[in-house]
Motif scaffolding. Structure first.
Motif, PDB file in Angstrom:
ATOM      1  N   UNK A 187      50.197  32.190  22.389  1.00 14.99           N
ATOM      2  CA  UNK A 187      49.193  31.924  23.414  1.00 14.99           C
ATOM      3  C   UNK A 187      49.556  30.721  24.269  1.00 14.99           C
ATOM      4  N   UNK A 188      50.697  30.773  24.974  1.00 14.62           N
ATOM      5  CA  UNK A 188      51.207  29.569  25.647  1.00 14.62           C
ATOM      6  C   UNK A 188      50.534  29.231  26.976  1.00 14.62           C
ATOM      7  N   UNK A 189      49.669  30.093  27.510  1.00 17.90           N
ATOM      8  CA  UNK A 189      49.216  29.873  28.884  1.00 17.90           C
ATOM      9  C   UNK A 189      48.427  28.568  29.061  1.00 17.90           C
ATOM     10  N   UNK A 190      47.442  28.302  28.202  1.00 16.88           N
ATOM     11  CA  UNK A 190      46.673  27.073  28.395  1.00 16.88           C
ATOM     12  C   UNK A 190      47.533  25.816  28.238  1.00 16.88           C
ATOM     13  N   UNK A 191      48.378  25.747  27.201  1.00 23.01           N
ATOM     14  CA  UNK A 191      49.275  24.576  27.134  1.00 23.01           C
ATOM     15  C   UNK A 191      50.142  24.418  28.383  1.00 23.01           C
ATOM     16  N   UNK A 192      50.612  25.520  28.951  1.00 24.48           N
ATOM     17  CA  UNK A 192      51.436  25.435  30.168  1.00 24.48           C
ATOM     18  C   UNK A 192      50.606  24.913  31.347  1.00 24.48           C
ATOM     19  N   UNK A 193      49.383  25.418  31.463  1.00 28.79           N
ATOM     20  CA  UNK A 193      48.535  24.953  32.570  1.00 28.79           C
ATOM     21  C   UNK A 193      48.182  23.473  32.408  1.00 28.79           C
ATOM     22  N   UNK A 194      47.888  23.065  31.178  1.00 28.52           N
ATOM     23  CA  UNK A 194      47.611  21.637  30.938  1.00 28.52           C
ATOM     24  C   UNK A 194      48.824  20.785  31.331  1.00 28.52           C
ATOM     25  N   UNK A 195      49.998  21.204  30.890  1.00 27.53           N
ATOM     26  CA  UNK A 195      51.201  20.411  31.171  1.00 27.53           C
ATOM     27  C   UNK A 195      51.476  20.370  32.674  1.00 27.53           C
ATOM     28  N   UNK A 196      51.245  21.496  33.350  1.00 28.68           N
ATOM     29  CA  UNK A 196      51.468  21.536  34.800  1.00 28.68           C
ATOM     30  C   UNK A 196      50.523  20.576  35.511  1.00 28.68           C
ATOM     31  N   UNK A 197      49.255  20.635  35.127  1.00 30.26           N
ATOM     32  CA  UNK A 197      48.293  19.750  35.781  1.00 30.26           C
ATOM     33  C   UNK A 197      48.585  18.282  35.472  1.00 30.26           C
ATOM     34  N   UNK A 253      39.566  33.914  22.409  1.00 32.06           N
ATOM     35  CA  UNK A 253      40.147  34.385  23.665  1.00 32.06           C
ATOM     36  C   UNK A 253      40.907  33.249  24.345  1.00 32.06           C
ATOM     37  N   UNK A 254      40.284  32.075  24.354  1.00 25.88           N
ATOM     38  CA  UNK A 254      40.892  30.913  25.001  1.00 25.88           C
ATOM     39  C   UNK A 254      42.194  30.521  24.308  1.00 25.88           C
ATOM     40  N   UNK A 255      42.181  30.528  22.982  1.00 27.65           N
ATOM     41  CA  UNK A 255      43.399  30.218  22.224  1.00 27.65           C
ATOM     42  C   UNK A 255      44.512  31.217  22.535  1.00 27.65           C
ATOM     43  N   UNK A 256      44.115  32.446  22.820  1.00 26.46           N
ATOM     44  CA  UNK A 256      45.116  33.462  23.146  1.00 26.46           C
ATOM     45  C   UNK A 256      45.629  33.306  24.576  1.00 26.46           C
ATOM     46  N   UNK A 257      45.035  32.370  25.316  1.00 26.13           N
ATOM     47  CA  UNK A 257      45.500  32.128  26.681  1.00 26.13           C
ATOM     48  C   UNK A 257      44.750  32.928  27.731  1.00 26.13           C
ATOM     49  N   UNK A 258      43.524  33.302  27.398  1.00 23.51           N
ATOM     50  CA  UNK A 258      42.746  34.100  28.352  1.00 23.51           C
ATOM     51  C   UNK A 258      41.523  33.336  28.829  1.00 23.51           C
ATOM     52  N   UNK A 311      36.630  24.766  34.030  1.00 27.18           N
ATOM     53  CA  UNK A 311      36.256  23.685  34.948  1.00 27.18           C
ATOM     54  C   UNK A 311      37.359  22.632  35.107  1.00 27.18           C
ATOM     55  N   UNK A 312      38.132  22.439  34.043  1.00 31.63           N
ATOM     56  CA  UNK A 312      39.085  21.332  34.049  1.00 31.63           C
ATOM     57  C   UNK A 312      40.286  21.570  34.973  1.00 31.63           C
ATOM     58  N   UNK A 313      40.677  22.833  35.106  1.00 35.77           N
ATOM     59  CA  UNK A 313      41.864  23.105  35.923  1.00 35.77           C
ATOM     60  C   UNK A 313      41.517  23.061  37.401  1.00 35.77           C
ATOM     61  N   UNK A 314      42.361  22.412  38.166  1.00 34.53           N
ATOM     62  CA  UNK A 314      42.115  22.314  39.605  1.00 34.53           C
ATOM     63  C   UNK A 314      43.286  22.914  40.387  1.00 34.53           C
ATOM     64  N   UNK A 356      50.006  39.318  34.977  1.00 35.77           N
ATOM     65  CA  UNK A 356      49.831  39.515  36.412  1.00 35.77           C
ATOM     66  C   UNK A 356      49.381  38.199  37.032  1.00 35.77           C
ATOM     67  N   UNK A 357      49.578  38.077  38.348  1.00 39.45           N
ATOM     68  CA  UNK A 357      49.105  36.882  39.046  1.00 39.45           C
ATOM     69  C   UNK A 357      47.596  36.755  38.897  1.00 39.45           C
ATOM     70  N   UNK A 358      46.916  37.905  38.929  1.00 41.90           N
ATOM     71  CA  UNK A 358      45.460  37.897  38.806  1.00 41.90           C
ATOM     72  C   UNK A 358      45.029  37.327  37.457  1.00 41.90           C
ATOM     73  N   UNK A 359      45.777  37.666  36.407  1.00 42.40           N
ATOM     74  CA  UNK A 359      45.418  37.141  35.082  1.00 42.40           C
ATOM     75  C   UNK A 359      45.550  35.621  35.044  1.00 42.40           C
ATOM     76  N   UNK A 360      46.637  35.107  35.585  1.00 37.42           N
ATOM     77  CA  UNK A 360      46.848  33.654  35.574  1.00 37.42           C
ATOM     78  C   UNK A 360      45.800  32.972  36.459  1.00 37.42           C
ATOM     79  N   UNK A 361      45.597  33.529  37.641  1.00 43.29           N
ATOM     80  CA  UNK A 361      44.583  32.956  38.531  1.00 43.29           C
ATOM     81  C   UNK A 361      43.203  32.987  37.863  1.00 43.29           C
ATOM     82  N   UNK A 362      42.919  34.078  37.180  1.00 42.56           N
ATOM     83  CA  UNK A 362      41.629  34.228  36.506  1.00 42.56           C
ATOM     84  C   UNK A 362      41.407  33.159  35.452  1.00 42.56           C
ATOM     85  N   UNK A 363      42.454  32.813  34.744  1.00 40.93           N
ATOM     86  CA  UNK A 363      42.330  31.778  33.717  1.00 40.93           C
ATOM     87  C   UNK A 363      42.116  30.414  34.377  1.00 40.93           C
ATOM     88  N   UNK A 364      42.897  30.121  35.407  1.00 39.79           N
ATOM     89  CA  UNK A 364      42.763  28.826  36.084  1.00 39.79           C
ATOM     90  C   UNK A 364      41.336  28.657  36.624  1.00 39.79           C
TER      91      UNK A 364
END
Lengths: 165, 531
Positions: A26-36, B278-283, A69-72, A57-65
């Motif tokens: 589940x690397x997406x949130x750690x990547x977004x945190x590090x990017x920000x 879900x959040x832990x999975x990166x969603x 609230x924390x991601x800008x 997909x781009x939509x998936x990443x955009x959707x998470x961002x």
């Protein structure tokens, strides 16, 4: 922190961040945190790069961002101040405090002061509820905040910022 | 010189830092370079923070609240010998009534030890539970937790042992232990205090959970709003890995458990367990429909224990001293202790760990000492933003899960927020709905849309009569609000939409006068223009 990254440095920064975190589950949130953390925000140009490398997909990443609230998606000021709006702080006068701080900074939530120094954000609990009202200035939390104390905090913050330049 | 090598404890807990603990430490070190300063957790006597302690042969002596400008006069007095001449002298820490009258079980080490020192941890009973667990079969560990009667401390109070049994019985090669450290409820700080003051206790509890159900990977999902806890947890995990407490060979047993901290990103809903997964999975943190339970289909589809920080941190002691010992505390079906958190407009705010069964009044008056503002206390909200507002008539209720359920409230995570008589409960009710509009994940309609309609209806009730029409019309709006709340309670997927009506309806029931257009603080009373 609010570097306007040109495309080659952006790509280099992103590639190293993604490489560092890609092995995680589940690397997406750690990547977004590090990017920000590295760039001060998550530029829209980063979305397709992250999406491609994580096979999303781009939509998936955009959707998470956009969900968190924390991601800008836009640069913030040099400093971020969060005012706690939750019940414990309300019981100690945070509604008045937030109105006064907004007036003092001549800015509203999710906005940045004209000099680019301070971005103001609401927050719902800083876990400092025995010493309400609380605010967070970058990574420092302050308790029992009054306008006098706020002026003092502001003074220290802006003086330090000038010295760094 | 003995005075120069004195040991002084200055907390690195968020609340202590928020009141200047770092500056006090710097000032002291600057004036007495040879002093040994230990950065401990907080004792939880937050109204005395920064509270610093000096080690003496008789025990630790406390001084507080200390400001940087007090350091000079402290050093000029008999402070380093634990003397009583300085006005900030509080006596032996353990004898301060607020602390002496508590039953510190889960928080026994918090504030006492250096949170990242493994030597301190071992010297104060740490790792005994883990060593016992390593010698037991998985089922025997689960049985011990069942015997303890421990129920989930995050708020839902589900029996922990039964959850663990479900995960143990679920056949899978991969299972997970997830700690819910997304402590987003206003008025709660017990999780934060424990993570900052005794992180190894949580780590040990998670390893034991892993041994109990056959999981070798754990995650602590920590809210981003807790930067101090984040730093301390990461320090502690690194030390625990170095010492072979975490990793591929737990205390030389050949058993494996790895642990990582993952940061949330400012979404209250991620404290709901399926949204957290879900959040832990990166969603996006969208709530999942249950069933299937996370115990069976959890993180990445695998059987997963999701437990709150305090639930997991209660486990080492349960293993060390036995489930029987733990369940001797408490009353009825609420066994053990709960760390109550006194917050808001309260004179002596802090953490009070007590066995279940004490009355709310005891907490508010004997420990809390009334309001901080000195005005009469009018309402308390218990169990976070989704908890009921209670008037004084109900403060005699004993603090246990069942007694609170009987009055339409919940003990939740033990957070208690006090309000003085300047509070307007219709505004608080409106905020509850507003908070739900901001924090709803949006998956189900009663929560997403219901909360927006809720704000509007409350505005119509509290605005002046021209706006809401006749008295009859107002009655209709109140009925509408009650129906809306009913829909949210029964139609929402999770507790966010399902419990937001609790503060609203409790405010309406116990404080109806605040909903009248002429109540102080309402728009009509302020002469606001509704045009």
């Amino acid at each position: 922190m609010t570097t306007t990254a040109d495309s080659s440095t952006l790509a280099a920064t992103l590639n190293s961040i993604i490489a560092e975190h890609q092995g995680l589950e589940g690397p997406l949130l750690p990547i977004l945190h590090a990017t920000q953390k590295a760039l001060g925000y998550i530029p829209s140009e980063a979305v397709p790069v992250i999406a491609q490398q994580l096979q999303l997909t781009k939509a998936e990443v955009h959707g998470v961002i956009s969900f968190y609230h924390f991601f800008r998606s836009h640069p913030a000021g040099n400093n971020t101040i969060q005012i706690c709006r939750a019940e414990s702080c309300q019981s100690m006068g945070s509604r008045e405090l937030e109105a006064n701080i907004k007036q003092r900074l001549k800015t509203d939530y999710h906005q940045t002061t004209a000099d680019g120094e301070i971005t103001l954000e609401p927050v719902y609990c800083l876990g400092n509820c025995a010493c309400s009202p609380a605010i967070r200035v970058n990574d420092d939390i302050h308790g029992r905040v009054t306008m006098d104390k706020f002026e003092h905090i502001l003074d220290e913050l802006l003086t330090v910022a000038v010295e760094l330049k | 010189m003995s005075t120069n090598t004195a040991t002084v404890y200055i907390p690195r807990d968020t609340t202590a830092l928020s009141l200047g603990a770092d500056k006090v430490a710097a000032q002291l070190q600057n004036q007495q370079p040879n002093i040994n300063i230990v950065r401990n957790g907080s004792r939880g006597l937050f109204w005395l923070e920064p509270m610093i302690e000096v080690a003496t042969p008789k025990g630790r002596v406390a001084y507080g609240p200390v400001q940087p400008e007090d350091v000079e006069s402290l050093l000029a007095s008999d402070f380093l010998q634990g003397g009583s001449s300085h006005p900030l002298y509080l006596g032996l820490t353990e004898q301060i009534p607020y602390l002496a009258q508590q039953q510190r079980v889960t928080f026994a080490r918090v504030g006492v030890t250096d949170p990242v020192s493994l030597n301190d941890y071992r010297a104060h009973g740490g790792l005994v539970g883990l060593e016992k667990a390593l010698a037991l079969q998985a089922q025997a560990i689960v049985d011990e937790v069942k015997t303890s009667g421990l129920r989930g401390r995050g708020g839902a109070a589900f029996p922990t042992g039964i959850k663990w049994q479900t995960v143990l019985d679920a056949p899978s090669d991969k299972k997970y232990i997830v700690c819910n450290a997304d402590e987003g409820d206003s008025g709660t700080f017990a999780d934060r205090m424990l993570m900052e003051g005794d992180p190894y206790c949580l780590i040990e509890g998670m390893i034991i959970a892993g041994l109990a159900v056959g999981a070798d990977q754990g995650y602590i999902y920590l809210r981003e709003e807790y930067p101090v806890a984040h730093a301390i947890l990461n320090e502690a995990i690194a030390c625990a890995e170095q010492a072979n407490i975490l990793g591929d060979n737990i205390l030389g047993s050949g058993k494996r458990f790895n642990l990582q901290v993952r940061l949330g990103a400012g979404a209250y809903i991620c404290g709901e367990e399926t949204s957290l997964l879900e959040s832990l999975e990166g969603k996006r943190g969208m709530v999942r429909a249950k069933p299937p339970l996370p115990a069976i289909v959890g993180l990445f589809g695998q059987p997963t224990i999701v437990n709150n920080v305090i639930s997991l941190a209660s486990v080492p002691d349960i293993l060390a001293k036995g489930g029987e010992h733990y369940q001797e505390f408490g009353t009825g079906r609420s066994r053990g202790t709960l760390p109550f958190q006194l917050a808001g407009n309260i004179k002596q705010g802090g953490l009070v760990e007590l066995a279940f069964g004490a009355s709310l009044k005891t907490l508010l008056q004997d420990f809390g000492g009334g309001t901080r503002s000195g005005k009469p206390m009018r309402a308390v909200q218990i169990g976070g933003p989704l908890g009921a507002y209670l008037p004084e008539e109900l403060w005699d209720t004993p603090l246990d899960y069942e007694a609170f359920m009987a009055i339409g409230a919940g003990v939740g995570h033990g957070g208690i927020v006090a309000f003085d008589d300047s509070v307007n409960l219709s505004q608080q009710a409106r905020f509850s709905m507003e908070f739900c509009t901001i924090e709803s994940c949006g998956k189900c309609t009663p929560c997403r849309i219901g909360s927006t309609r809720g704000v509007e209806v409350i505005d119509r009730i509290t605005n002046d009569e021209q706006r809401s029409g006749s008295l009859e019309e107002r009655e209709k709006q109140i009925e509408l609000l009650e129906e809306l709340c009913d829909t949210m309670v029964h139609g929402s997927l999770c507790a966010m939409g399902g419990m937001t009506p609790i503060p609203v309806t409790s405010a309406l029931k116990h404080f109806p006068q605040d909903f009248l257009p002429n109540a102080a603080g309402n728009k009509a009373a302020q002469g606001a223009d509704h045009a």
